[in-house]
Write an enzyme that holds these catalytic residues in place. Structure first.
Site, PDB file in Angstrom:
ATOM      1  CG  ASP A  99      -2.054   0.968   1.119  1.00 36.65           C
ATOM      2  OD1 ASP A  99      -2.104   1.717   0.130  1.00 36.65           O
ATOM      3  OD2 ASP A  99      -2.905   0.980   2.024  1.00 36.65           O
ATOM      4  CB  ILE A 100       3.413   2.373  -2.208  1.00 35.01           C
ATOM      5  CG1 ILE A 100       2.967   1.931  -3.610  1.00 35.01           C
ATOM      6  CG2 ILE A 100       4.175   1.244  -1.506  1.00 35.01           C
ATOM      7  CD1 ILE A 100       4.103   1.668  -4.571  1.00 35.01           C
ATOM      8  CE  LYS A 101      -4.145   4.793   0.146  1.00 35.57           C
ATOM      9  NZ  LYS A 101      -3.596   3.832   1.124  1.00 35.57           N
ATOM     10  NE  ARG A 102       5.990   5.722  -3.445  1.00 37.77           N
ATOM     11  CZ  ARG A 102       5.891   5.565  -2.138  1.00 37.77           C
ATOM     12  NH1 ARG A 102       4.739   5.797  -1.554  1.00 37.77           N
ATOM     13  NH2 ARG A 102       6.921   5.198  -1.407  1.00 37.77           N
ATOM     14  CB  THR A 127      -2.424   1.125  -3.438  1.00 38.54           C
ATOM     15  OG1 THR A 127      -1.405   1.660  -2.590  1.00 38.54           O
ATOM     16  CG2 THR A 127      -3.051  -0.095  -2.774  1.00 38.54           C
TER      17      THR A 127
END
Length: 310
Positions: A99-102, A127
């Protein structure tokens, strides 16, 4: 070969739809256990491994989601623990979601894709935040080919936080919501990769859809029948199993629970008695986590069954 989202979809059917969120803050670990390790990061790693091994061995979950922020907050040693946690998840046979939401443009996005799909931080699925534009997604799709491991991504679509309406629910000139434009692009990417994966039953990219938005659940599920969902918000955030069950229809999904599993020992009577007596162990904590994981899995499956029978 199968791409990673396909593999996750099949594991969700085989082992149930629960995703164990490893958003592990050192404060979740009792002092009596944390003090037996050289530092907080080592304690987090031991805590994570105990829970991963126990949940994987009893087939209560299909995947683990590792939220990078908690490890970044512990500095360089924390990032080592992050890498070791990713390996522990993958070695257990569960799918690993980072879950890094880059989400960035050009060469920066290329670097993010390389960083998280290869090397020390290699994972199965990440993510992505798409709101700088769909060109930010392209470098990640380069790793979705069979030659590069069939990596996947969950793109933020309809998130579980109250503020999601500030952006995701904004109307475009054609009257549709912004999230619908994002959903259409996720579906398009899925179609793009169909020729590369014979028998594909879901796209290489999935969508993040929260279990807290009951009024949106049915129409979003019907709008994107071939998209696998990552479903946050169940449990502590207030999302009900019945909402998650709606989102588990059609292509299905994985329902995340983080604190409910990581902190299950805090509501376990046996664990609290042992803590008071100074006898609480990491095995006790893993047992409580596994018990909650099994409960959550069955709660979700029962809600899904009731929906199908209604």
């Amino acid at each position: 070969m199968k791409h990673q989202m396909q593999r996750l979809q099949e594991l969700a059917v085989l082992r149930g739809p629960l995703c164990v969120g490893l958003d592990t803050d050192p404060s979740y670990i009792p002092d009596s256990i944390r003090s037996s390790y050289s530092d907080a990061a080592d304690a987090v790693l031991a805590y994570n491994k105990a829970i991963i091994q126990r949940v994987a061995s009893q087939n209560s979950a299909c995947c683990c989601k590792v939220q990078i922020a908690y490890y970044e907050a512990m500095g360089l040693r924390g990032m080592q623990v992050y890498a070791q946690t990713l390996r522990a998840v993958r070695d257990s046979g569960l799918v690993c979601i980072s879950d890094i939401k880059r989400g960035d443009i050009g060469a920066t996005s290329d670097a993010y894709a390389k960083a998280h799909f290869t090397g020390d931080f290699e994972t199965d699925i990440i993510t992505i935040n798409p709101y700088m534009g769909f060109d930010t997604l392209v470098p990640f799709t380069a790793y979705s080919t069979p030659e590069r491991g069939g990596k996947g991504a969950f793109v933020l679509l309809c998130t579980s936080n109250p503020g999601m309406t500030d952006i995701e629910h904004q109307k475009l000139a054609d009257g549709k919501l912004l999230l619908e434009r994002v959903g259409a692009e996720i579906a398009r990417i899925g179609k793009q990769f169909e020729p590369s994966y014979s028998g594909q039953t879901c796209g290489v990219f999935g969508a993040v859809v929260g279990a807290t938005q009951e009024k949106d659940a049915r129409w979003i599920r019907d709008a994107y029948p071939d998209t696998f969902f990552l479903i946050p918000g169940y449990g502590v955030q207030g999302g009900a199993a019945r909402i998650a069950a709606t989102l588990l229809d059609k292509a299905g999904g994985a329902v995340n629970s983080s604190r409910g599993i990581l902190c299950a020992w805090k509501k376990d009577e046996d664990c609290l008695k042992k803590q008071e007596a100074g006898k609480l162990t990491l095995d006790d904590i893993a047992d409580a986590a596994a018990k909650n994981a099994d409960f959550s899995k069955n709660d979700l499956l029962n809600a899904k069954k009731q929906l199908e029978e209604a």
